[in-house]
Design an enzyme around this catalytic site. Structure first.
Site, PDB file in Angstrom:
ATOM      1  N   ASP A   1       0.847  -1.191   0.000  1.00  0.00           N
ATOM      2  CA  ASP A   1       0.000   0.000   0.000  1.00  0.00           C
ATOM      3  C   ASP A   1       0.886   1.246   0.000  1.00  0.00           C
ATOM      4  O   ASP A   1       1.900   1.309   0.697  1.00  0.00           O
ATOM      5  CB  ASP A   1      -0.907  -0.013   1.241  1.00  0.00           C
ATOM      6  CG  ASP A   1      -2.028   1.005   1.151  1.00  0.00           C
ATOM      7  OD1 ASP A   1      -3.198   0.575   1.095  1.00  0.00           O
ATOM      8  OD2 ASP A   1      -1.737   2.215   1.148  1.00  0.00           O
TER       9      ASP A   1
ATOM     10  N   ASN B   1     -12.784  -2.760   2.793  1.00  0.00           N
ATOM     11  CA  ASN B   1     -13.709  -1.650   3.020  1.00  0.00           C
ATOM     12  C   ASN B   1     -14.693  -1.671   1.861  1.00  0.00           C
ATOM     13  O   ASN B   1     -14.307  -1.419   0.714  1.00  0.00           O
ATOM     14  CB  ASN B   1     -12.955  -0.322   3.086  1.00  0.00           C
ATOM     15  CG  ASN B   1     -11.994  -0.277   4.266  1.00  0.00           C
ATOM     16  OD1 ASN B   1     -12.284  -0.813   5.326  1.00  0.00           O
ATOM     17  ND2 ASN B   1     -10.856   0.361   4.077  1.00  0.00           N
TER      18      ASN B   1
ATOM     19  N   GLY C   1     -15.296   3.317   4.114  1.00  0.00           N
ATOM     20  CA  GLY C   1     -13.904   3.716   3.944  1.00  0.00           C
ATOM     21  C   GLY C   1     -13.291   3.341   2.615  1.00  0.00           C
ATOM     22  O   GLY C   1     -12.082   3.494   2.428  1.00  0.00           O
ATOM     23  N   GLN C   2     -14.121   2.834   1.678  1.00  0.00           N
ATOM     24  CA  GLN C   2     -13.558   2.460   0.370  1.00  0.00           C
ATOM     25  C   GLN C   2     -13.308   3.714  -0.460  1.00  0.00           C
ATOM     26  O   GLN C   2     -14.222   4.501  -0.696  1.00  0.00           O
ATOM     27  CB  GLN C   2     -14.517   1.517  -0.383  1.00  0.00           C
ATOM     28  CG  GLN C   2     -13.929   1.029  -1.701  1.00  0.00           C
ATOM     29  CD  GLN C   2     -14.800  -0.017  -2.405  1.00  0.00           C
ATOM     30  OE1 GLN C   2     -15.925  -0.299  -1.989  1.00  0.00           O
ATOM     31  NE2 GLN C   2     -14.271  -0.577  -3.480  1.00  0.00           N
ATOM     32  N   SER C   3     -12.059   3.878  -0.886  1.00  0.00           N
ATOM     33  CA  SER C   3     -11.708   5.052  -1.704  1.00  0.00           C
ATOM     34  C   SER C   3     -11.322   4.661  -3.127  1.00  0.00           C
ATOM     35  O   SER C   3     -11.351   5.504  -4.020  1.00  0.00           O
ATOM     36  CB  SER C   3     -10.566   5.838  -1.050  1.00  0.00           C
ATOM     37  OG  SER C   3      -9.400   5.050  -0.963  1.00  0.00           O
TER      38      SER C   3
ATOM     39  N   HIS D   1     -10.508  -4.738  -3.185  1.00  0.00           N
ATOM     40  CA  HIS D   1      -9.175  -4.988  -2.624  1.00  0.00           C
ATOM     41  C   HIS D   1      -9.306  -5.347  -1.161  1.00  0.00           C
ATOM     42  O   HIS D   1     -10.170  -4.850  -0.444  1.00  0.00           O
ATOM     43  CB  HIS D   1      -8.257  -3.774  -2.803  1.00  0.00           C
ATOM     44  CG  HIS D   1      -8.813  -2.486  -2.278  1.00  0.00           C
ATOM     45  ND1 HIS D   1      -9.746  -1.749  -2.971  1.00  0.00           N
ATOM     46  CD2 HIS D   1      -8.580  -1.807  -1.131  1.00  0.00           C
ATOM     47  CE1 HIS D   1     -10.060  -0.671  -2.270  1.00  0.00           C
ATOM     48  NE2 HIS D   1      -9.378  -0.681  -1.151  1.00  0.00           N
TER      49      HIS D   1
ATOM     50  N   HIS E   1      -7.114  -5.484   2.409  1.00  0.00           N
ATOM     51  CA  HIS E   1      -5.934  -4.997   3.110  1.00  0.00           C
ATOM     52  C   HIS E   1      -5.414  -6.126   4.000  1.00  0.00           C
ATOM     53  O   HIS E   1      -6.170  -6.672   4.818  1.00  0.00           O
ATOM     54  CB  HIS E   1      -6.292  -3.821   4.025  1.00  0.00           C
ATOM     55  CG  HIS E   1      -6.839  -2.625   3.317  1.00  0.00           C
ATOM     56  ND1 HIS E   1      -6.086  -1.511   3.029  1.00  0.00           N
ATOM     57  CD2 HIS E   1      -8.089  -2.355   2.838  1.00  0.00           C
ATOM     58  CE1 HIS E   1      -6.837  -0.610   2.417  1.00  0.00           C
ATOM     59  NE2 HIS E   1      -8.057  -1.090   2.294  1.00  0.00           N
TER      60      HIS E   1
END
Ligand code: DGP
Length: 115
Positions: free
Chosen positions: A32, A88, A94-96, A101, A103
């Site tokens: 990341d 997320n 919190g998914q941007s 994906h 983490h």
């Protein structure tokens, strides 16, 4: 599927550099850019999928492989005794980046419940 404006599609395709730690025909994992723990790896399906909510029964095998890849990566990075695997799902969670994906986080103490 490949989305022209998706950064993770580009990483999977090798068009944008990333510090990759795992690659097979279906899955890519890389460090990341903005790590939240001493070990912070992102694991993605190579084919674009917005989020886990977009998955169907046809993705069951792929999703299983992602978890197995996570365990293998944790072992390779010597954090298999204590890591967290999280996605997320959705902006409010919190998914941007809108490419599924997971983490893989390790190397520090994690709180529960998560923030
Ligand atoms: P999320 O907030 O769950 O959607 O996580 C997105 C993560 O992606 C965030 O921790 C930062 C990371 N990220 C965003 N752009 C890039 C990039 O271009 N390269 C890498 N390696 N990570 C990125």
């Amino acid at each position: 599927m490949y989305l022209m404006d998706c950064i993770f599609c580009k990483i999977a395709a090798g068009e944008i550099n990333a510090r990759k730690v795992y690659e097979d025909g279906e899955i890519t994992a890389f460090w990341d850019l903005n790590p939240q723990a001493p070990t912070h790896i992102l694991i993605i399906p190579n084919k674009h999928m917005e989020s886990l909510s977009a998955a169907g029964k046809e993705h069951a095998e792929l999703l299983g492989k992602i978890q197995l890849a996570a365990a293998e990566i944790a072992k390779n990075l010597k954090v298999e005794d204590a890591f967290r695997l999280v996605t997320n799902n959705g902006r409010k969670a919190g998914q941007s980046v809108n490419h599924l994906h997971y983490h893989l986080l390790a190397g520090r103490r994690f709180n529960w419940p998560p923030g």
